[in-house]
Write an enzyme that holds these catalytic residues in place. Structure first.
Site, PDB file in Angstrom:
ATOM      1  CG  HIS A  44      35.795 -41.720 -14.456  1.00  0.00           C
ATOM      2  ND1 HIS A  44      35.217 -40.517 -14.824  1.00  0.00           N
ATOM      3  CD2 HIS A  44      34.955 -42.289 -13.558  1.00  0.00           C
ATOM      4  CE1 HIS A  44      34.073 -40.370 -14.176  1.00  0.00           C
ATOM      5  NE2 HIS A  44      33.890 -41.436 -13.399  1.00  0.00           N
ATOM      6  CE  LYS A  89      32.688 -40.620 -10.030  1.00  0.00           C
ATOM      7  NZ  LYS A  89      31.786 -41.181 -11.056  1.00  0.00           N
ATOM      8  NE  ARG A 102      34.300 -49.122  -5.901  1.00  0.00           N
ATOM      9  CZ  ARG A 102      33.778 -48.325  -6.822  1.00  0.00           C
ATOM     10  NH1 ARG A 102      32.747 -47.551  -6.505  1.00  0.00           N
ATOM     11  NH2 ARG A 102      34.247 -48.295  -8.044  1.00  0.00           N
ATOM     12  CB  SER A 117      37.289 -64.090   3.947  1.00  0.00           C
ATOM     13  OG  SER A 117      37.211 -64.026   5.365  1.00  0.00           O
ATOM     14  CE  LYS A 134      46.188 -68.756   7.796  1.00  0.00           C
ATOM     15  NZ  LYS A 134      45.407 -69.880   8.325  1.00  0.00           N
ATOM     16  CG  ASP A 185      45.005 -70.580  11.741  1.00  0.00           C
ATOM     17  OD1 ASP A 185      43.839 -70.141  11.755  1.00  0.00           O
ATOM     18  OD2 ASP A 185      45.818 -70.329  10.831  1.00  0.00           O
ATOM     19  CB  ALA A 224      46.422 -73.623   7.825  1.00  0.00           C
ATOM     20  CE1 TYR A 232      34.509 -68.923   5.667  1.00  0.00           C
ATOM     21  CE2 TYR A 232      36.732 -69.571   6.258  1.00  0.00           C
ATOM     22  CZ  TYR A 232      35.807 -68.590   5.945  1.00  0.00           C
ATOM     23  OH  TYR A 232      36.208 -67.275   5.915  1.00  0.00           O
ATOM     24  CD  GLN A 280      42.141 -63.835  13.979  1.00  0.00           C
ATOM     25  OE1 GLN A 280      41.955 -62.763  13.422  1.00  0.00           O
ATOM     26  NE2 GLN A 280      42.491 -64.918  13.319  1.00  0.00           N
TER      27      GLN A 280
END
Length: 529
Positions: A140, A167, A208, A265, A314, A351, A390, A476, A508
């Site tokens: 690790h 591992k 993962r 998101s 963006k 957008d 945006a 949002y 999209q």
């Protein structure tokens, strides 16, 4: 198509496109609590459990190990992690290794021994290792992800130690670090023992989730959000039901949302459920990216097929593309990137369509105006807060619809630059409260002011909102921001960022898959949210 939680669980736990296991790490003060967690792990869909002996407060090895093995409904992996390798055990090393020997002899399916301790472990072994028990030798690194050469040497050292399974866990300083671990995982399939390879931290999340694509032996999934045995661990529920983990295979195409921050998101929920509904072989993940150019340079394979772009990337995304749609070029921002079969990047902007359509629908209300009669935005004074990607998209879209556009930004110079480009007027954001030339204006917030966790913030005073007929917020999370709540209280129509989010996702999705967007399904998924 009706998708119930039960159907999703059945599908997630039924057809499997990979042999990668999901291991639930169990940490608790008592044996009794771990037994409860074992049964939860089984019902959650885990394939095995990792029992962290170092988490137990009162541990009687002879009684407790046999009791845990006997009561466990799943295969067992025992770990007794010392503090010097990130665990909680700080006692005598010989006692620790003796316990691990006893665990092995008692019928455990796997044990984890650290690379730094494995030589002493092997030398003190009484007789031969039981055939049933697989030895995982682990390393690790909580600081960084080493170079590809150093990782190769590390894996070779673990293989040479007598490990049945290798591992390695490293830490992502940058998302590009994950690429080296993917490379090592693929190489290890050819060269020797199975490998568990992951990159810790939020920037390492995709290591993962995507390990089945690259041939990883297992991944770790937590029982509960926030209760993890290592940084960046997803839950079992998210692996199975959000990321469609069982369906990921070598040919699965990778899509994702690029941003900073990005964990808020909801795009993975939307796209992965839609992919699952039609059987599309794709996976959509969160991508926390610091340097966009470096990201695209590192992940240049056509397996990385498409990306959504959010704050703050963006505008820089436009410069990274080999080809840009003329509308996106005019706007000066890209929120969707497709990797062509040639490897070239094509950028476009969805957008402005998503947001402007949602605002037009809000103005029309229940009265459906034929689009041939023109846009309800024509002639309106349209105030855009923010001059980023945006903001540029909304200003461009509003201007195209015949609105008179005003740009308000924290820095007046940026507002002026955008206003001059599209033929509008500029204000600094501090002037907004006293800007009331009209009583039927449109307001569109494209900044992150009011986004979680700063939900008490708003870009404009409540009093000033009385001059607006409609207020839109691109945020949002939360769905109803303080700005929208206060606008509603002032009698304005409100349009949430969810409507824009769904609207921009249609195009999209079609660009990602080459298939028509399942609009009803999108609306259903987001109505649950």
């Amino acid at each position: 198509m009706e998708l119930t939680v039960e159907a999703v669980k059945m599908e997630s736990q039924g057809v499997r496109n990979n042999s990668t296991l999901i291991c639930a790490p169990l940490m608790a003060d008592s044996v009794e609590e771990i037994v409860v967690q074992m049964n939860r792990a089984k019902s959650s869909g885990a394939d095995l459990v990792e029992i962290r002996l170092d988490s137990l407060k009162n541990f009687n090895p002879v009684e407790d190990v046999q009791s845990l093995i006997k009561q466990c409904p799943l295969p067992t992996l025992f770990t007794y992690r010392p503090t010097w390798e990130g665990g909680q055990y700080d006692g005598d090393e010989k006692i620790r290794l003796d316990v691990l020997h006893f665990v092995m002899e008692s019928g455990a399916d796997y044990i984890d021994v650290e690379l730094k301790a494995v030589e002493e472990f092997n030398n003190s072994m009484r007789g031969k290792k039981p055939a049933k028990c697989k030895l995982i030798v682990s390393s690790h690194n909580y600081q960084c992800t080493p170079s590809i050469e150093d990782l190769g040497n590390l894996v070779a050292a673990i293989q040479a130690s007598g490990a049945d399974i290798v591992k390695i866990a490293t830490t992502a300083v940058d998302i590009t670090d994950v690429a080296r671990v993917f490379q090592i995982t693929v190489h290890s399939q050819v060269s020797g023992a199975p490998i568990i390879a992951m990159v810790m931290g939020e920037r390492g999340l995709m290591s993962r989730i995507l390990c089945p694509k690259f041939g990883g032996y297992l991944t770790f999934g937590a029982l509960d959000s926030g209760i993890v045995s290592a940084p960046g661990q997803p839950t079992i529920a998210d692996l199975l039901n959000l990321y469609n983990f069982r369906q990921i295979g070598p040919d699965t195409k990778i899509f994702g949302i690029i941003g900073k921050p990005v964990s808020h998101s909801k795009s993975p929920i939307l796209y992965n459920e839609a992919f699952r509904a039609i059987g599309f072989n794709g996976i959509y993940v969160h991508l926390l990216v610091d340097d966009l150019a470096s990201f695209f340079q590192t992940y240049s394979s056509t397996d990385f097929s498409g990306f959504s772009c959010t704050i703050p990337h963006k505008e820089s995304a436009l410069k990274c593309c080999d080809e840009v749609d003329p509308v996106a070029e005019s706007i000066g921002a890209v929120n969707c990137i497709i990797r062509r079969n040639s490897g070239k990047l094509f950028g476009c902007n969805t957008d402005y369509v998503g947001a402007i359509s949602a605002i037009e629908d809000g103005l029309r209300g229940s009265v459906h105006i034929n689009s041939a009669t023109g846009s309800p935005l024509a002639g309106k004074l349209f105030v855009v807060i923010g001059a980023g990607g945006a903001g540029k998209a909304l200003a461009y879209g509003a201007k195209e619809k015949g609105a008179r556009v005003v740009i308000a930004n924290r820095t007046y110079e940026r507002a002026k630059e955008l206003a001059d480009t599209i033929g509008g007027h500029a204000l600094s954001i501090s002037e907004l409260d006293n800007f009331r030339p009209d009583s039927h204006m449109i307001l569109a917030n494209t900044t992150s002011i009011g986004m979680q966790p700063n939900i008490d913030e708003t870009p404009i005073s409540k009093e000033a909102l009385k001059s607006y007929e409609l207020v839109f917020d691109a945020i949002y999370t939360p769905k109803i921001t303080r700005l929208l709540r206060e606008a509603d209280e002032c009698g304005a129509k409100i349009v949430t960022g969810v409507e824009m989010f769904i609207g921009q996702a249609y195009e999209q999705y079609e660009r990602f898959t080459g298939l028509p967007a399942p609009k009803e399904l999108f609306n259903k998924i987001m109505s649950n949210y």
